[in-house]
Every structure is written in C-alpha cells, then in structure tokens.
Design a protein around this motif. Structure first.
Motif, PDB file in Angstrom:
ATOM      1  N   ALA A   6      40.154  29.219  48.384  1.00  0.00           N
ATOM      2  CA  ALA A   6      40.162  30.790  48.560  1.00  0.00           C
ATOM      3  C   ALA A   6      39.404  31.433  47.467  1.00  0.00           C
ATOM      4  N   ARG A   7      38.680  32.693  47.976  1.00  0.00           N
ATOM      5  CA  ARG A   7      38.032  33.518  47.036  1.00  0.00           C
ATOM      6  C   ARG A   7      38.236  34.938  46.844  1.00  0.00           C
ATOM      7  N   ILE A   8      38.248  35.621  45.676  1.00  0.00           N
ATOM      8  CA  ILE A   8      38.555  36.872  45.835  1.00  0.00           C
ATOM      9  C   ILE A   8      37.175  37.698  46.609  1.00  0.00           C
ATOM     10  N   ASP A   9      37.402  38.385  47.755  1.00  0.00           N
ATOM     11  CA  ASP A   9      36.091  39.011  48.134  1.00  0.00           C
ATOM     12  C   ASP A   9      35.896  40.514  47.837  1.00  0.00           C
ATOM     13  N   SER A  10      37.051  41.275  47.380  1.00  0.00           N
ATOM     14  CA  SER A  10      36.765  42.612  47.044  1.00  0.00           C
ATOM     15  C   SER A  10      38.174  42.722  46.200  1.00  0.00           C
ATOM     16  N   TYR A  11      38.016  43.973  45.577  1.00  0.00           N
ATOM     17  CA  TYR A  11      39.183  44.520  44.689  1.00  0.00           C
ATOM     18  C   TYR A  11      38.819  45.850  44.400  1.00  0.00           C
ATOM     19  N   CYS A  12      40.162  46.669  44.257  1.00  0.00           N
ATOM     20  CA  CYS A  12      40.082  48.174  44.160  1.00  0.00           C
ATOM     21  C   CYS A  12      41.094  48.286  42.994  1.00  0.00           C
ATOM     22  N   VAL A  13      40.756  49.185  41.979  1.00  0.00           N
ATOM     23  CA  VAL A  13      41.436  49.657  41.008  1.00  0.00           C
ATOM     24  C   VAL A  13      41.576  51.088  40.795  1.00  0.00           C
ATOM     25  N   ILE A  14      42.818  51.574  41.145  1.00  0.00           N
ATOM     26  CA  ILE A  14      43.008  52.990  40.931  1.00  0.00           C
ATOM     27  C   ILE A  14      43.975  53.390  39.754  1.00  0.00           C
ATOM     28  N   PHE A  15      43.692  54.223  39.024  1.00  0.00           N
ATOM     29  CA  PHE A  15      44.353  54.962  38.001  1.00  0.00           C
ATOM     30  C   PHE A  15      44.827  56.243  38.628  1.00  0.00           C
ATOM     31  N   SER A  16      46.369  56.156  38.525  1.00  0.00           N
ATOM     32  CA  SER A  16      47.001  57.418  38.792  1.00  0.00           C
ATOM     33  C   SER A  16      47.916  58.258  37.790  1.00  0.00           C
ATOM     34  N   GLN A  17      47.572  59.333  37.570  1.00  0.00           N
ATOM     35  CA  GLN A  17      48.102  60.037  36.364  1.00  0.00           C
ATOM     36  C   GLN A  17      48.864  61.464  36.865  1.00  0.00           C
ATOM     37  N   PHE A  65      42.077  34.513  27.627  1.00  0.00           N
ATOM     38  CA  PHE A  65      41.934  35.952  28.076  1.00  0.00           C
ATOM     39  C   PHE A  65      40.650  36.339  28.779  1.00  0.00           C
ATOM     40  N   ASP A  66      39.608  35.212  28.745  1.00  0.00           N
ATOM     41  CA  ASP A  66      38.419  35.453  29.147  1.00  0.00           C
ATOM     42  C   ASP A  66      38.074  35.109  30.604  1.00  0.00           C
ATOM     43  N   HIS A  67      39.182  35.460  31.507  1.00  0.00           N
ATOM     44  CA  HIS A  67      38.945  34.791  32.895  1.00  0.00           C
ATOM     45  C   HIS A  67      37.833  35.625  33.708  1.00  0.00           C
ATOM     46  N   PRO A  68      37.041  35.052  34.352  1.00  0.00           N
ATOM     47  CA  PRO A  68      35.960  35.622  35.031  1.00  0.00           C
ATOM     48  C   PRO A  68      36.285  36.855  35.578  1.00  0.00           C
ATOM     49  N   LEU A  69      37.388  36.612  36.561  1.00  0.00           N
ATOM     50  CA  LEU A  69      37.704  37.933  37.299  1.00  0.00           C
ATOM     51  C   LEU A  69      38.103  39.200  36.449  1.00  0.00           C
ATOM     52  N   ILE A  70      38.863  38.936  35.286  1.00  0.00           N
ATOM     53  CA  ILE A  70      39.111  40.275  34.387  1.00  0.00           C
ATOM     54  C   ILE A  70      37.933  40.811  33.700  1.00  0.00           C
ATOM     55  N   GLU A  71      36.991  39.665  33.305  1.00  0.00           N
ATOM     56  CA  GLU A  71      35.774  40.154  32.554  1.00  0.00           C
ATOM     57  C   GLU A  71      34.899  40.858  33.467  1.00  0.00           C
ATOM     58  N   GLY A  72      34.689  40.473  34.675  1.00  0.00           N
ATOM     59  CA  GLY A  72      33.918  41.037  35.802  1.00  0.00           C
ATOM     60  C   GLY A  72      34.187  42.380  36.192  1.00  0.00           C
ATOM     61  N   HIS A 119      44.225  48.273  28.047  1.00  0.00           N
ATOM     62  CA  HIS A 119      45.278  48.656  29.045  1.00  0.00           C
ATOM     63  C   HIS A 119      45.020  47.737  30.388  1.00  0.00           C
ATOM     64  N   LEU A 120      43.841  47.820  30.737  1.00  0.00           N
ATOM     65  CA  LEU A 120      43.525  47.305  32.098  1.00  0.00           C
ATOM     66  C   LEU A 120      43.490  45.860  32.043  1.00  0.00           C
ATOM     67  N   MET A 135      45.494  43.200  34.137  1.00  0.00           N
ATOM     68  CA  MET A 135      45.061  42.372  34.863  1.00  0.00           C
ATOM     69  C   MET A 135      45.458  41.092  34.768  1.00  0.00           C
ATOM     70  N   LEU A 136      45.552  40.497  33.442  1.00  0.00           N
ATOM     71  CA  LEU A 136      46.200  39.254  33.140  1.00  0.00           C
ATOM     72  C   LEU A 136      47.509  39.057  33.695  1.00  0.00           C
ATOM     73  N   LEU A 137      48.436  39.988  33.840  1.00  0.00           N
ATOM     74  CA  LEU A 137      49.512  39.760  34.530  1.00  0.00           C
ATOM     75  C   LEU A 137      49.374  39.780  36.022  1.00  0.00           C
ATOM     76  N   TRP A 138      48.425  40.296  36.519  1.00  0.00           N
ATOM     77  CA  TRP A 138      48.240  40.392  38.163  1.00  0.00           C
ATOM     78  C   TRP A 138      47.753  39.056  38.306  1.00  0.00           C
ATOM     79  N   GLN A 139      46.813  38.728  37.509  1.00  0.00           N
ATOM     80  CA  GLN A 139      45.969  37.515  37.939  1.00  0.00           C
ATOM     81  C   GLN A 139      47.089  36.141  38.016  1.00  0.00           C
ATOM     82  N   LYS A 140      48.063  36.208  37.228  1.00  0.00           N
ATOM     83  CA  LYS A 140      49.102  35.192  37.276  1.00  0.00           C
ATOM     84  C   LYS A 140      49.643  35.189  38.691  1.00  0.00           C
ATOM     85  N   ILE A 141      50.187  36.368  39.029  1.00  0.00           N
ATOM     86  CA  ILE A 141      50.895  36.637  40.127  1.00  0.00           C
ATOM     87  C   ILE A 141      49.835  36.251  41.489  1.00  0.00           C
TER      88      ILE A 141
END
Length: 187
Positions: A176-187, A1-8, A100-101, A105-111
């Motif tokens: 391939a590398r992840i260049d950028s990301y955006c996370v949005i919470f919608s309520q 569960f300590d993937h660098p992407l998620i931890e970052g 929660h995030l 993120m772990l689910l999204w990481q696999k996909i």
C-alpha cells in the motif's frame, strides 16, 4: 519523528510554492474547530500484465482514511499570504503551526499504519479467495481435457498451475502507498 510522510507534508505546506496554494483555512460555525486530514491509500501489486492480477483486486484497491481532531484555534493569519508566497507570514506563526501539525501527524501516522495493514490484509484475503475459486475451476477443467483429449498435454496443466502460483505470490506481496492527502485547518 522524522517520518518521510510527515516531513514531506510539512515541507510541502511551509517550503513550496504549491503548498501555499494548497493550504486551506476554513472559518465556519457549522464546522468544528480542529484539523481534518484525509489520506487516499492505494493497494499495488507489482506484476507483469500477462498475469492479469487486477481482475482479482477489482475496486477494492483504493481506501480513503479520514481523521478529525478537535484542537485549540491555530493562530495563523492567512490573510497576510500573498499569492504563491509564505514570505509575509511571521516565522513564529509558521513554526507554531508546524509543531502542532507535526504532533498531530505523528498520531495519525500510527493510526493510519494500523488501519492500512488491516485494510490491506482484507484486500489480500478477498483477492486470494477469488484466485482460489478460479484456480480450482480452471485446473479441474484442464485436467478433464487432458484426460479426454490427446491434443492437451500435462505440460499445459503444469504451465497453468505455475501461472496461478505466480499470481498467488504477487497477491501475497501486495503493498500500500499513500496516493494523496489533504489537511484542513478549521477555526
């Protein structure tokens, strides 16, 4: 569960001054409740400029992956947030959002990993196809010149074949590398 992407991402959102200003909470009846994440992935080839690998990749080197997950409302009152600080937020709220995030993120990481590998293979295949078309054309042209013109030598033909072999090797090692990301919470 300590993937660098998620931890970052979690560290950026919860521990840095920049993360506080990059956090977005949206409240709108037009937008479904949940989390939205967008990742911009870049295909990269590590090659010297003289190989001109970019002409085989063209515009196919960027890919946007978006994920949307319906979820229960996240209880995080961002109105408490002071400029560039998380200090006024309840630590339990941050921990709940973080948990929660992280789960999402772990689910999204696999996909993301699966889809990125498929996309990257398509980029490689397209680039290698372009390379092969050019290689056949240029090698046959140079073979003809070697046959009819004494100023062209077989060494030049070998040099060209070596160049195309190097380009092919570089394209087969495309990453391939992840260049950028955006996370949005919608309520």
């Amino acid at each position: 569960f300590d993937h660098p992407l998620i931890e970052g991402i979690l560290n950026f959102l919860t521990c840095s001054k920049d993360g506080a200003s990059a956090m977005v909470k949206v409240q709108s009846k037009k937008i479904e409740t949940g989390l939205l994440a967008t990742f911009l992935v870049v295909a990269e080839a590590n090659a010297p400029k003289e190989l001109e690998v970019g002409k085989y990749l063209e515009k196919s080197t960027l890919k946007d992956f978006s994920f949307n997950q319906k979820c229960a409302p996240i209880s995080l009152d961002l109105s408490l947030l002071k400029k560039d600080q998380w200090t006024d937020l309840n630590p339990n709220e941050i921990s709940g959002v973080e948990s929660h995030l992280k789960k999402q993120m772990l689910l999204w990481q696999k996909i993301l990993e699966q889809e990125t590998l498929q996309w990257l293979q398509g980029v490689k295949d397209e680039a290698l196809q372009k390379l092969e078309v050019e290689r056949e054309k240029e090698i046959s042209r140079l073979k003809y010149l070697v046959a009819v013109n004494p100023n062209f030598s077989k060494e030049e033909l070998q040099t060209l074949e070596d160049k195309y072999a190097k380009i092919e090797a570089v394209l087969n090692e495309l990453t391939a590398r992840i260049d950028s990301y955006c996370v949005i919470f919608s309520q």
